[in-house]
Motif scaffolding. Structure first.
Motif, mmCIF file in Angstrom:
data_model
loop_
_atom_site.group_PDB
_atom_site.id
_atom_site.type_symbol
_atom_site.label_atom_id
_atom_site.label_comp_id
_atom_site.label_asym_id
_atom_site.label_seq_id
_atom_site.Cartn_x
_atom_site.Cartn_y
_atom_site.Cartn_z
ATOM 1 N N TRP A 189 0.932 -1.358 0.142
ATOM 2 C CA TRP A 189 0.103 -0.078 0.179
ATOM 3 C C TRP A 189 0.886 1.362 0.208
ATOM 4 C CZ3 TRP A 189 -5.560 0.245 0.694
ATOM 5 C CH2 TRP A 189 -5.778 1.451 1.139
ATOM 6 N N THR B 280 -1.632 0.006 -10.065
ATOM 7 C CA THR B 280 -2.280 -1.032 -9.820
ATOM 8 C C THR B 280 -1.627 -2.273 -9.649
ATOM 9 O OG1 THR B 280 -4.206 -0.449 -11.500
ATOM 10 C CG2 THR B 280 -4.066 -2.684 -10.909
ATOM 11 N N TYR C 144 -4.059 -10.286 1.785
ATOM 12 C CA TYR C 144 -4.317 -9.834 3.195
ATOM 13 C C TYR C 144 -4.799 -11.019 3.963
ATOM 14 C CZ TYR C 144 -7.011 -6.752 6.331
ATOM 15 O OH TYR C 144 -7.631 -6.568 7.344
ATOM 16 N N TRP D 39 -6.188 -9.418 -3.128
ATOM 17 C CA TRP D 39 -6.943 -8.179 -3.307
ATOM 18 C C TRP D 39 -6.208 -7.504 -4.545
ATOM 19 C CZ3 TRP D 39 -11.499 -6.550 -1.233
ATOM 20 C CH2 TRP D 39 -11.811 -7.318 -0.109
ATOM 21 N N LEU E 123 -5.364 -3.796 -5.867
ATOM 22 C CA LEU E 123 -5.420 -2.225 -5.375
ATOM 23 C C LEU E 123 -5.279 -1.419 -6.429
ATOM 24 C CD1 LEU E 123 -3.233 -2.286 -2.062
ATOM 25 C CD2 LEU E 123 -5.239 -3.255 -2.448
ATOM 26 N N ASN E 124 -6.187 -0.445 -6.658
ATOM 27 C CA ASN E 124 -6.458 0.685 -7.757
ATOM 28 C C ASN E 124 -5.980 1.887 -7.110
ATOM 29 O OD1 ASN E 124 -6.443 -0.338 -10.347
ATOM 30 N ND2 ASN E 124 -8.443 -1.209 -9.592
ATOM 31 N N LYS E 125 -5.051 2.582 -7.438
ATOM 32 C CA LYS E 125 -4.780 3.915 -6.758
ATOM 33 C C LYS E 125 -4.703 4.933 -7.759
ATOM 34 C CE LYS E 125 -2.395 2.225 -2.633
ATOM 35 N NZ LYS E 125 -2.928 3.496 -1.650
ATOM 36 N N THR F 203 -7.772 4.845 -2.966
ATOM 37 C CA THR F 203 -7.845 3.537 -3.072
ATOM 38 C C THR F 203 -8.819 2.955 -3.232
ATOM 39 O OG1 THR F 203 -5.535 3.914 -1.914
ATOM 40 C CG2 THR F 203 -6.061 1.663 -2.552
ATOM 41 N N SER F 204 -9.157 1.949 -4.395
ATOM 42 C CA SER F 204 -10.285 1.017 -4.504
ATOM 43 C C SER F 204 -9.639 -0.317 -4.353
ATOM 44 C CB SER F 204 -11.298 1.525 -5.628
ATOM 45 O OG SER F 204 -10.637 0.911 -6.607
ATOM 46 N N MET F 205 -10.266 -1.142 -3.555
ATOM 47 C CA MET F 205 -9.841 -2.437 -3.596
ATOM 48 C C MET F 205 -10.904 -3.605 -3.998
ATOM 49 S SD MET F 205 -8.382 -2.259 0.364
ATOM 50 C CE MET F 205 -7.640 -3.849 0.434
#
Ligand SMILES: Nc1nc2c(ncn2[C@@H]2O[C@H](COP(=O)(O)OP(=O)(O)OP(=O)(O)O)[C@@H](O)[C@H]2O)c(=O)[nH]1
Length: 753
Positions: A387, A402, A407, A417, A419-421, A437-439
């Protein structure tokens, strides 16, 4: 609006009569009291009033009224009266014309400069002209030959100007104002102030006359309400009142009353008029200034009102914008919480600033426990480190990041997961204010992928080791995607060698390949039991039985082939087919094939209306050959006989062995004469061929007898057996007739051919 001529004429007459009457009445009132010394005081005012209200059409009335007053009332000479009348009309006419040059002021008469223009145009100029003309006429033709002195001229001019300035503004203003405006401005001040001024004037003039300063002082008190009126009331009201009070003053003075009376006498009279003039001009200016001020105030009020409206509008717009923003914020909040994916905002230092409900559920913590803390503090070391690395990447320049990350859920369940940031910027300054951030949970997807890859490994093993040759090619370009060991052996080339190369050239012909594609299309993507010839990598040919299905192989649309080598089966089939139609001893067509061809030829001849012929041949005394030379030599003779016949025939002719030493020949499109020639040629060729061994113990020559039957389109023959039967009959006759002969079938034995 349309006005009829007769109506305007009667109106003109009415106004003319009114003007004349007013003029004469005033002249009578003034001059009747003091005759010679006083100039016709109100004359110019009436003339100006008439012209202002009705225009130049009143000139005849002014002329008439002036002449009547001067000649009849004053008793001046005819010429003097006429000249004075002309002067009385000409002066105001000139003033009226000059005033008309300024249409705006003529129409509105509202500013101080309007008043100055009025005094200059109507007062000074008009009065100057009429005074000059009047004084001159009086001096030359008047009673007692009054000398033409500057005093007379000045006195006349002041008198006329006073009357114009005091009386006629009311006419100009009344003309400009509408009745509705008059009514709108009517209130207590409009009534009370003029009333006060009038009452005061009347009271002053009831006082005893004399040189005392007291009455004059009292009289001047009258001007206080008058001035107040001028300042507070509409200009038209103050101008009218001014005129009314002036008339009252003059009337009282003329009638020997009031404080002005004692000042009477030529000089005093002029003084009084100057006072009146000054008073009128002052009041007029005061009224106009007040008017201007009230207009300015009105403008300020209007501007204020406009500004207030604008402010109100702006305030309302701001309130709406605020409400909209709040609604949008509420909408965003609910949208964020409705998302099934965890979403989090963090500041550029990596501290959480806001998270949605899905995020709370993921980490098992509420908003206040999360806000202000970092990725590793909330998400543990593994995911937390990824992250923070991604945040660092984004903040040091990349637009979007991405990554996939594991986790360990608070309930110890391992999850995976994506992760898109992305960076969050301020809408106005474009400064970076944080990271969003969307997961997305891909645990199930990962498990599926794992399962799939295990399945694929199993499939690959099975396919590789399968004894059935299997090949997979890409649909678009036939590139080799997979082949198992059995297929490599079948095609004599390895997958490693040809992977990715087009396999089209392995097809024996493109027709079969196209047929396969059409069948796949037609039969729902699966074709079973198709036979086709292929070429191996080494160039040899092979017949294969195919089962093909359409499918996916990795990322491509593919055709999956399962083969069975049927080369041997096909060869055997071909052999069997040949055996069925070929005579094994000679290799030429057997009876079955010959009869089938003869039947086909018969149909064709019937259809096209052409003749054809059938020859029946039998070796003469063949039994002797067998008997004397043996069966094997007999076989060789039969083979030699067949070859000799074949050599004599055209490509389209057909020679077949019917059995034993019997042969038949089919000659398409041939009539009996030509057939006869062919038969003769055959007969001779057999005779000359060395089919028998040279040192023949039997000392014989190999000969043949031939029978001919012809098919004619007109004949009644309907099948080929019948035709061959006829040829046999002819052959029989040839044998009968001594052998080594050719006979043509005829209906009657011995009939001419
Ligand atoms: N070597 C050999 N002989 C055959 C074969 N088929 C039939 N034959 C013999 O051919 C002879 C035919 O004789 P025929 O046609 O009846 O009589 P022929 O001796 O030829 O006398 P004509 O026909 O009357 O001139 C018989 O002896 C058959 O055994 C064969 O395939 N090979």
């Amino acid at each position: 609006m349309f006005t009829s001529p007769s109506r305007s004429m009667s109106r003109w007459l009415f106004w003319s009569a009114g003007i004349v009457a007013s003029y004469v009445l005033l002249a009578w009132l003034v001059l009747g009291v003091r005759s010679t010394e006083i100039v016709l005081w109100p004359s110019a005012a009436v003339a100006a009033f008439a012209l202002i209200t009705r225009g130049p059409s009143m000139v005849p009335a002014v002329l008439l009224a002036s002449w009547v007053s001067n000649y009849l009332l004053l008793g001046w000479g005819l010429q003097a009266s006429l000249i004075i009348a002309a002067g009385d009309a000409l002066g105001p006419l000139l003033g009226w014309w000059v005033l008309r040059r300024r249409p705006a002021r003529w129409q509105e008469f509202q500013t101080t400069s309007d008043a100055i223009w009025f005094i200059a145009a109507m007062g000074m100029m008009a009065a100057a002209v009429s005074a000059a003309v009047g004084a001159t006429a009086a001096a030359f033709y008047g009673i007692g030959h009054t000398p033409l002195t500057p005093d007379l001229g000045v006195q006349w001019w002041v008198t006329d100007m006073t009357s114009i300035v005091v009386l006629t503004p009311a006419a100009a203003l009344l003309r400009a104002l509408s009745w509705e405006e008059m009514k709108a401005s009517l209130h207590w001040e409009t009534v009370l102030a003029p009333l006060l001024a009038l009452v005061g004037t009347l009271l002053t003039y009831t006082m005893p006359t004399g040189q005392s300063a007291l009455p004059i002082g009292l009289a001047s008190l009258v001007f206080l309400p008058l001035l107040w009126t001028a300042m507070r009331l509409p200009l038209a009201v103050s101008a009218s009142l001014n005129a009314l009070i002036a008339v009252v003053i003059v009337t009282a003075t003329v009638l020997h009353h009031g404080p002005m009376y004692s000042m009477l006498g030529s000089d005093r009279f002029v003084s009084m008029q100057i006072i009146l003039l000054a008073m009128a001009a002052a009041l007029l200016l005061a009224g106009l200034l007040a008017n201007e001020r009230s207009q300015a105030l009105k403008q300020v009020r209007d501007i204020n009102a406009t500004l207030e409206k604008k402010v109100n509008r702006r305030t309302a717009a701001l309130q709406i914008a605020q409400a909209t923003t709040q609604a949008q914020l509420r909408f965003q909040e609910s949208l964020l919480n409705a998302l099934p994916n965890p979403v989090a905002f963090s500041d550029p230092q990596g501290r959480f600033t806001r998270v949605n409900v899905a995020f709370n559920l993921l980490v098992g913590l509420g908003g206040p426990e999360i806000h202000g803390r970092t990725g590793t503090q909330i998400l543990g070391t593994t995911l937390g480190r990824i992250w923070e690395e991604m945040d660092h990447e984004l903040l040091s320049g990349s637009q979007q990041a991405t990554r996939e990350a594991p986790y360990l859920h608070p309930d110890h369940e391992p999850t995976v997961w994506i992760l898109n940031k992305a960076l969050v910027r301020d809408a106005v300054s474009r400064q970076i204010v944080g990271v969003v951030t969307s997961m997305q949970d891909i645990t199930a997807l990962k498990q599926l992928q794992q399962q799939l890859s295990e399945d694929e490994q199993r499939f690959r093993f099975l396919a590789e080791e399968s004894p059935v040759p299997l090949v997979i090619t890409r649909t678009t370009d036939a590139a080799l995607l997979f082949s198992n060991k059995a297929a490599d052996a079948l095609f004599r080339g390895s997958y490693a060698q040809y992977a990715g190369q087009s396999m089209r050239h392995l097809w024996g012909d493109s027709v079969s390949r196209d047929q396969l594609l059409q069948r796949l299309q037609r039969e729902g993507g699966v074709v079973r039991g198709m036979e086709a010839q292929f070429r191996r990598f080494d160039g040899t040919e092979v017949w294969l039985l195919l089962s093909v299905t359409r499918g996916r192989y990795r990322d491509d649309d593919a055709l999956i082939f399962a083969f069975k080598d049927i080369t041997e089966v096909k060869a055997r089939e071909s052999e069997l087919r040949n055996l069925a139609y070929t005579d094994t001893l000679t290799g030429i067509p057997n009876r079955r094939y010959f009869m089938a061809r003869a039947a086909a030829e018969l149909r064709r001849a019937q259809r096209e209306g052409t003749p054809f012929a059938v020859l029946a041949l039998d070796i003469d005394r063949f039994k002797l050959v067998n008997d004397q030379l043996g069966h094997q030599t007999g076989d060789a003779v039969i083979r030699c006989f067949a070859q000799t016949c074949m050599q004599q025939l055209r490509g389209q002719d057909l020679c077949g062995r019917l059995g034993g030493d019997e042969f038949a020949i089919l000659l398409p499109q041939t009539n009996r004469q030509v057939a006869f020639d062919v038969a003769q040629r055959l007969r001779l060729a057999i005779q000359e061929a060395s089919c028998l061994p040279p040192a023949s113990q039997i000392g014989m020559t190999l000969t043949t007898s031939i029978g001919i039957a012809e098919f004619l389109p007109i004949s009644s023959i309907s099948d080929s057996d019948e035709l061959l039967d006829r040829a046999d009959q002819a052959l029989y006759r040839a044998k009968e007739s001594g052998r080594n002969r050719v006979e043509i079938w005829t209906a009657e034995p011995g009939a001419p051919v």
